[in-house]
Enzyme design. Structure first.
Site, PDB file in Angstrom:
ATOM      1  N   HIS A  93     -11.386  -2.790   3.234  1.00  0.00           N
ATOM      2  CA  HIS A  93     -11.200  -2.573   4.678  1.00  0.00           C
ATOM      3  C   HIS A  93     -11.838  -1.287   5.182  1.00  0.00           C
ATOM      4  CE1 HIS A  93      -8.313  -0.097   2.722  1.00  0.00           C
ATOM      5  NE2 HIS A  93      -8.057   0.528   3.846  1.00  0.00           N
ATOM      6  N   ASP A  94     -12.409  -0.467   4.287  1.00  0.00           N
ATOM      7  CA  ASP A  94     -13.043   0.790   4.692  1.00  0.00           C
ATOM      8  C   ASP A  94     -14.560   0.698   4.680  1.00  0.00           C
ATOM      9  OD1 ASP A  94     -10.640   2.139   4.933  1.00  0.00           O
ATOM     10  OD2 ASP A  94     -10.667   2.862   2.865  1.00  0.00           O
ATOM     11  N   ASP A 129      -2.963   4.816  -2.010  1.00  0.00           N
ATOM     12  CA  ASP A 129      -3.942   5.299  -1.043  1.00  0.00           C
ATOM     13  C   ASP A 129      -4.305   6.773  -1.231  1.00  0.00           C
ATOM     14  OD1 ASP A 129      -5.299   4.769   1.614  1.00  0.00           O
ATOM     15  OD2 ASP A 129      -4.074   6.493   2.167  1.00  0.00           O
ATOM     16  N   ASP A 179       0.869  -1.171   0.000  1.00  0.00           N
ATOM     17  CA  ASP A 179       0.000   0.000   0.000  1.00  0.00           C
ATOM     18  C   ASP A 179       0.909   1.224   0.000  1.00  0.00           C
ATOM     19  OD1 ASP A 179      -2.375   1.608   0.529  1.00  0.00           O
ATOM     20  OD2 ASP A 179      -3.228  -0.211   1.406  1.00  0.00           O
TER      21      ASP A 179
HETATM   22  O1  TEU Z   1      -9.126   5.843   2.475  1.00  0.00           O
HETATM   23  C1  TEU Z   1      -9.437   7.067   1.869  1.00  0.00           C
HETATM   24  C2  TEU Z   1     -10.833   7.589   1.997  1.00  0.00           C
HETATM   25  O2  TEU Z   1     -11.011   8.697   1.560  1.00  0.00           O
HETATM   26  C3  TEU Z   1     -11.994   6.890   2.613  1.00  0.00           C
HETATM   27  O3  TEU Z   1     -12.243   5.640   2.123  1.00  0.00           O
HETATM   28  C4  TEU Z   1     -12.028   6.938   4.115  1.00  0.00           C
HETATM   29  O4  TEU Z   1     -11.195   6.006   4.699  1.00  0.00           O
HETATM   30  C5  TEU Z   1     -13.421   6.669   4.651  1.00  0.00           C
HETATM   31  O5  TEU Z   1     -14.294   7.538   4.040  1.00  0.00           O
HETATM   32  C6  TEU Z   1     -13.480   6.899   6.138  1.00  0.00           C
HETATM   33  O6  TEU Z   1     -14.583   6.233   6.676  1.00  0.00           O
HETATM   34  C7  TEU Z   1      -7.782   5.480   2.597  1.00  0.00           C
HETATM   35  C8  TEU Z   1      -7.634   4.148   3.297  1.00  0.00           C
HETATM   36  O7  TEU Z   1      -8.224   3.145   2.527  1.00  0.00           O
HETATM   37  C9  TEU Z   1      -8.197   4.245   4.692  1.00  0.00           C
HETATM   38  O8  TEU Z   1      -8.168   3.028   5.371  1.00  0.00           O
HETATM   39  C10 TEU Z   1      -7.392   5.278   5.433  1.00  0.00           C
HETATM   40  O9  TEU Z   1      -7.979   5.507   6.686  1.00  0.00           O
HETATM   41  C11 TEU Z   1      -7.304   6.593   4.660  1.00  0.00           C
HETATM   42  O10 TEU Z   1      -7.018   6.429   3.283  1.00  0.00           O
HETATM   43  C12 TEU Z   1      -6.187   7.426   5.220  1.00  0.00           C
HETATM   44  O11 TEU Z   1      -4.945   6.878   4.866  1.00  0.00           O
END
Ligand code: TEU
Ligand code: CA
Length: 557
Positions: free
Chosen positions: A328-329, A199, A98
């Site tokens: 994972h989000d 990311d 990542d």
């Molecule tokens: O996610 C980016 C993002 O904008 C969203 O998916 C966000 O995590 C979500 O709206 C919050 O509920 C990435 C990663 O996938 C995420 O796990 C991280 O927290 C984020 O970036 C910060 O690095």
């Protein structure tokens, strides 16, 4: 379209902390991943993306990196990582890491040096502004709640963080910072990585005269999207990154992109695009509200269909989307996209086939292949995720009762996807011999790898069949490159499409509990996939069972 090595592959996302714990400390680790490579290989996976396992205080579970050149001891060592890459290679598999470079951790050396000397070299690695009493540089709200500005410790300045305050944004306008990023990417590619998942990358470009926008909640702040809307010129950074890194290695790069405009698709994922692919989030973001999770609109089968087809129509044969059901989000896809009360092996298989047969690169998130579901919660204290905890507060402030707010979190929490992988029906689902860092979903007795491997009719076996079909030499060309054409688009609770290449395939999903009749447009030659034992067909009319899905090879027209 130029053919690339990743086009015909199947990818799998691992959330290392929750995949498999090899040493009983309750935290998944890299040796644990190595010990499960054969499982992934048997499933048919080629590309494995690891969510971050770099050195990190884990404020945002590793998306806050304090050293880009080392592995966090909780996950293992650099030797373990090298061994993982080598073991994957032996099995013709590729490892993606990542790439988290919109921000680093406030515990990164760069940030510490910026605090010591904000006017110096490292101060320019971040976005710093002079602190003014009772006034913030801008009224932007961070993704995880509250303003994006925080005091820079020991100084009279403030720094920008679009995510958590422990995730200071890196200043991409500074060429020195960009050099650091490219050096890091190439260092990892030299170690033998297949590429990266990138990311939050849309956030690296900010409109340079920072200013306020219209507030959209009572807190007087505005969503970060207002700022992103105004930003121009991200392509200069992304093109430079591609040329200096991925392109030289023919590496795979999949971007987490949310806000591209239709006319930008060729720039992003065309033949010489910034990325090899980008995720399709059209279904994921459906129903989201600026007000918060509590105000989100549920998604119906017809909405789901429309979202998928919109993305397909936008991208056509310009490039390759990466298709996901969850990550994972997000909550578990089966809990979100299957109408309440209807989650069962048949409906899970239907959702799997409808998504997997779309044009693009399929990504499976760990446990999705088992049909893992959302986890029940009884108190906010059980919730780990920083985003979910903030949304709970937002829901309470909006006037929801604690019970209602908890329901919102149960439905949307990122923890839903982060509970430990369910390997066996034994203690802790076989994830750890110790105490798992996050509670195991109590349904592990039924939903686990061991049980599903033993059952020919399991969701897991259905995923194996889907993957095998994508790889079958007779159908591969069509499944990978064939055009997608929607069929019966207006039919309620039915999602169907052709894939047309050197063969013609028809994918039909009856997206409801009740049966439904369809009249075949032509005769079929062969049933390639069916989540039921039979097809109720008479004279070209099929009476589809509830949640039945079929992949048919049609007669040439
Ligand atoms: O996610 C980016 C993002 O904008 C969203 O998916 C966000 O995590 C979500 O709206 C919050 O509920 C990435 C990663 O996938 C995420 O796990 C991280 O927290 C984020 O970036 C910060 O690095
Ligand atoms: Ca461990």
């Amino acid at each position: 379209m130029i053919k690339k090595w990743w086009h015909d592959k199947v990818a799998y996302q691992i959330y290392p902390k929750s995949f498999y714990d090899s040493n009983g400390d309750g935290i998944g680790d890299i040796p644990g991943i190595i010990s499960k490579l054969d499982y992934l290989h048997d499933l048919g996976v080629d590309i494995v993306w690891l969510s971050p396992c770099y050195k990190s205080p884990l404020a945002d579970q590793g998306y806050d990196i304090s050293d880009y050149y080392s592995i966090d001891p909780r996950f293992g060592t650099m030797e373990d990582m090298d061994r993982l890459i080598a073991e994957a290679k032996k099995r013709n598999m590729y490892i993606l890491m990542d790439l988290v470079v919109n921000h680093c951790s406030d515990e990164h050396e760069w940030f510490r040096k910026a605090c010591e000397d904000p006017e110096g070299k490292y101060g320019r690695y971040f976005y710093l502004r002079d602190k003014k009493e009772g006034e913030l540089p801008t009224n932007w709200r961070s993704y995880f709640g509250g303003p994006v500005w925080e005091d820079l410790p020991g100084t009279d300045k403030q720094y920008l963080h679009v995510f958590h305050k422990k995730q200071p944004d890196l200043n991409w306008e500074n060429p020195e910072l960009r050099e650091e990023v490219y050096k890091n990417i190439n260092w990892w590619l030299d170690r033998g990585l297949g590429g990266f998942r990138i990311d939050a990358i849309i956030n690296i470009k900010k409109p340079l005269s920072f200013h306020d926008y219209e507030p959209d909640r009572d807190d007087g702040l505005c969503s970060i999207f207002a700022m992103l809307q105004e930003a121009r010129g991200i392509g200069e950074f992304l093109g430079e990154m591609r040329d200096r890194t991925f392109k030289k290695y023919d590496a795979f790069a999949v971007g987490e992109v949310f806000n591209e405009k239709p006319e930008e698709i060729p720039d992003f994922i065309g033949d010489n695009g910034y990325f090899s692919s980008m995720f399709d989030f059209n279904e994921t973001i459906f129903g989201h509200s600026e007000k918060g999770w509590y105000d989100a609109k549920p998604i119906t089968p017809d909405d789901y269909k429309r979202c998928c087809f919109e993305s397909q129509a936008k991208v056509k044969e310009i490039g390759f989307l990466s298709n996901i059901i969850e990550n994972h989000d997000e909550p578990r896809g089966v809990s979100r996209y299957i109408p309440e009360g209807d989650c069962c092996p048949e409906s899970k298989k239907m959702l799997a086939a409808l998504n997997f047969m779309l044009r693009g690169l399929p990504f499976i998130y760990q446990g999705q292949e088992l049909g893992m579901e959302n986890v029940p919660i009884s108190s906010i204290d059980e919730v780990d995720d920083i985003s979910a905890r903030d949304e709970y507060r937002v829901a309470l402030e909006a006037g929801l009762s604690p019970e209602e707010a908890l329901q919102v979190i149960a439905r949307s929490s990122r923890d839903n996807a982060r509970t430990p992988m369910q390997w066996t029906g034994g203690e802790n689902a076989g994830f750890t011999a110790g105490t798992p860092w996050l509670k195991v979903n109590p349904n592990y007795a039924d939903i686990n790898v061991e049980a599903e491997l033993a059952d020919e009719n399991s969701v897991l076996h259905f995923y194996k069949k889907l993957i095998a079909l994508r790889k079958d030499p007779a159908y591969k060309e069509t499944v990978v490159y064939g055009a997608l054409e929607p069929v019966w688009e207006e039919k309620h609770n039915l999602m169907a499409y052709y894939r047309k290449g050197d063969k013609t395939l028809l994918v039909i999903g009856n997206y409801q509990r009740q049966g439904q009749e369809i009249v075949l447009p032509a005769a079929y030659r062969k049933v390639l996939l069916n989540n039921y034992a039979d097809i109720a067909e008479e004279n070209g009319v099929i009476r589809m069972h509830g949640y039945q899905v079929l992949v048919l090879e049609m007669e040439e027209s």
